[in-house]
Design a protein around this motif. Structure first.
Motif, PDB file in Angstrom:
ATOM      1  N   ASP A  80      -2.983  93.827  57.445  1.00 13.79           N
ATOM      2  CA  ASP A  80      -3.569  93.451  56.153  1.00 13.79           C
ATOM      3  C   ASP A  80      -4.539  94.517  55.651  1.00 13.79           C
ATOM      4  OD1 ASP A  80      -2.135  91.144  56.215  1.00 13.79           O
ATOM      5  OD2 ASP A  80      -3.797  89.855  56.836  1.00 13.79           O
TER       6      ASP A  80
ATOM      7  N   GLN B 243      -8.545  85.460  59.220  1.00 15.62           N
ATOM      8  CA  GLN B 243      -7.437  85.380  60.164  1.00 15.62           C
ATOM      9  C   GLN B 243      -7.897  84.487  61.312  1.00 15.62           C
ATOM     10  OE1 GLN B 243      -4.391  86.453  60.173  1.00 15.62           O
ATOM     11  NE2 GLN B 243      -4.310  87.946  58.497  1.00 15.62           N
TER      12      GLN B 243
ATOM     13  N   ALA C  81      -1.914  91.126  62.749  1.00 12.55           N
ATOM     14  CA  ALA C  81      -1.811  90.843  61.313  1.00 12.55           C
ATOM     15  C   ALA C  81      -3.024  91.379  60.565  1.00 12.55           C
ATOM     16  CB  ALA C  81      -1.676  89.338  61.093  1.00 12.55           C
TER      17      ALA C  81
ATOM     18  N   ASP D 172     -12.518  94.203  50.240  1.00 13.31           N
ATOM     19  CA  ASP D 172     -11.111  94.059  50.611  1.00 13.31           C
ATOM     20  C   ASP D 172     -10.802  94.811  51.903  1.00 13.31           C
ATOM     21  OD1 ASP D 172     -10.556  92.472  48.445  1.00 13.31           O
ATOM     22  OD2 ASP D 172      -9.821  94.114  47.186  1.00 13.31           O
TER      23      ASP D 172
ATOM     24  N   ASP E 203      -2.597  97.556  54.516  1.00 14.20           N
ATOM     25  CA  ASP E 203      -1.929  97.344  53.230  1.00 14.20           C
ATOM     26  C   ASP E 203      -2.867  97.596  52.052  1.00 14.20           C
ATOM     27  OD1 ASP E 203       0.418  96.696  54.478  1.00 14.20           O
ATOM     28  OD2 ASP E 203       0.166  94.525  54.306  1.00 14.20           O
TER      29      ASP E 203
END
Length: 308
Positions: free
Chosen positions: A161, A141, A157, A293, A164
């Motif tokens: 992310d 980012q 954001a 992740d 999510d």
């Protein structure tokens, strides 16, 4: 352990055990990754760490009905110990004052170990082996303000992310470059976003998440061959730090010699000939990340994607 290029002939120079412990403690304080990740016990042969790859799922059940059975996905990762070492030569004048030697060791060595450890985890330098994880493949980012994209937008954001993916962002590791960008971030009225006053000069928390500064969290970008584009530089990392773990075997080991011959590049130094001695400091360290992740890198350009 015998190191390449170094002929050791140790003397009776001794250092107190507390120096080794203090070096380890200050290494942990200087390393942003060590401050944010969890420390676990690491035996010399390595350790298998259980990793949950999927969660069990609950289900509604009718009265007298059979309850659903759901097994979580489980796997293991091996945390292996790798040796990180540095040799520092000193003038013999330090031997006249033991306190000066100890102070010099504690001042120099922790920063060297912490810097290389953080750079390795970030992917700025090659990792020592296959079982040492890093963030080289994490997406990025950008904190650089562009039209319709502010540093604040990038941070929000990032939280989204990570969420999510089923994780919770709880910590930021910032290089001095990233810290400088965030210190300059302002709201629509020109007020700083991440400090209460200019006098504080630091960013202890970002949107509720802990923030730690470290020099080793910067990695230069790479230009693509024959093109002006490429991977942007990384200036930090953030994510769910419950997924990251590091280990240390037996603390920091220190050896001292005044009769060794040191080889640094094309230069050879004979310590006895120059009235010098050298201190070898080494630590066996490991790092694993259950799921990369759960992390993203902070980029130093307007581009997003995989960073260097």
């Amino acid at each position: 352990m015998k190191m390449s290029g170094i002929s050791t002939n140790r003397t009776n120079i001794t250092l107190p055990a507390e120096v080794s412990q203090e070096i380890l403690q200050k290494t942990q304080q200087a390393s942003a990754i060590m401050q944010l990740a969890r420390q676990i016990a690491l035996p010399g042969r390595g350790v298998q760490i259980p990793v949950i790859t999927s969660d069990p799922s609950a289900a509604w059940v009718a009265e007298t009905g059979a309850k659903a059975v759901s097994n979580p996905g489980l796997s293991t990762k091996l945390m292996e110990a790798y040796t990180l070492a540095v040799i520092v030569p000193f003038s013999n004048q330090f031997l006249r004052d033991a306190r000066a030697l100890y102070d010099a060791l504690v001042a120099r060595l922790p920063g060297a170990l912490a810097l290389k450890f953080d750079q390795t985890v970030m992917g700025a330098v090659a990792k020592p082996g296959a079982n040492f994880d890093n963030f080289a493949g994490c997406t990025a980012q950008s904190l650089i303000a562009t039209v319709g994209h502010t540093a604040y937008d990038a941070l929000v954001a990032a939280f989204a992310d990570i969420a999510d993916g089923g994780f919770a962002l709880d910590g930021f590791g910032l290089s001095p470059t990233a810290q400088g960008i965030l210190l300059g971030a302002t709201d629509s009225n020109g007020r700083p976003l991440f400090v209460n006053s200019v006098a504080e000069g630091a960013i202890p928390r970002i949107l509720g998440a802990r923030a730690v500064m470290g020099r080793g969290l910067y990695s230069a970008g790479q230009a693509a061959a024959g093109s002006s584009s490429g991977t942007p530089a990384s200036i930090g990392v953030a994510g769910d730090w419950s997924q990251a773990m590091y280990g240390v075997v037996e603390g920091v080991k220190i050896d001292v010699s005044d009769q060794a011959t040191l080889t640094s590049g094309t230069t050879t130094i004979n310590l006895w000939q120059r009235n010098m001695f050298a201190v070898r400091c080494e630590a066996e360290l490991g790092f694993v990340c259950a799921d990369t992740d759960a992390f993203f890198k902070i980029a130093a350009s307007g581009a997003t994607g995989t960073t260097a």
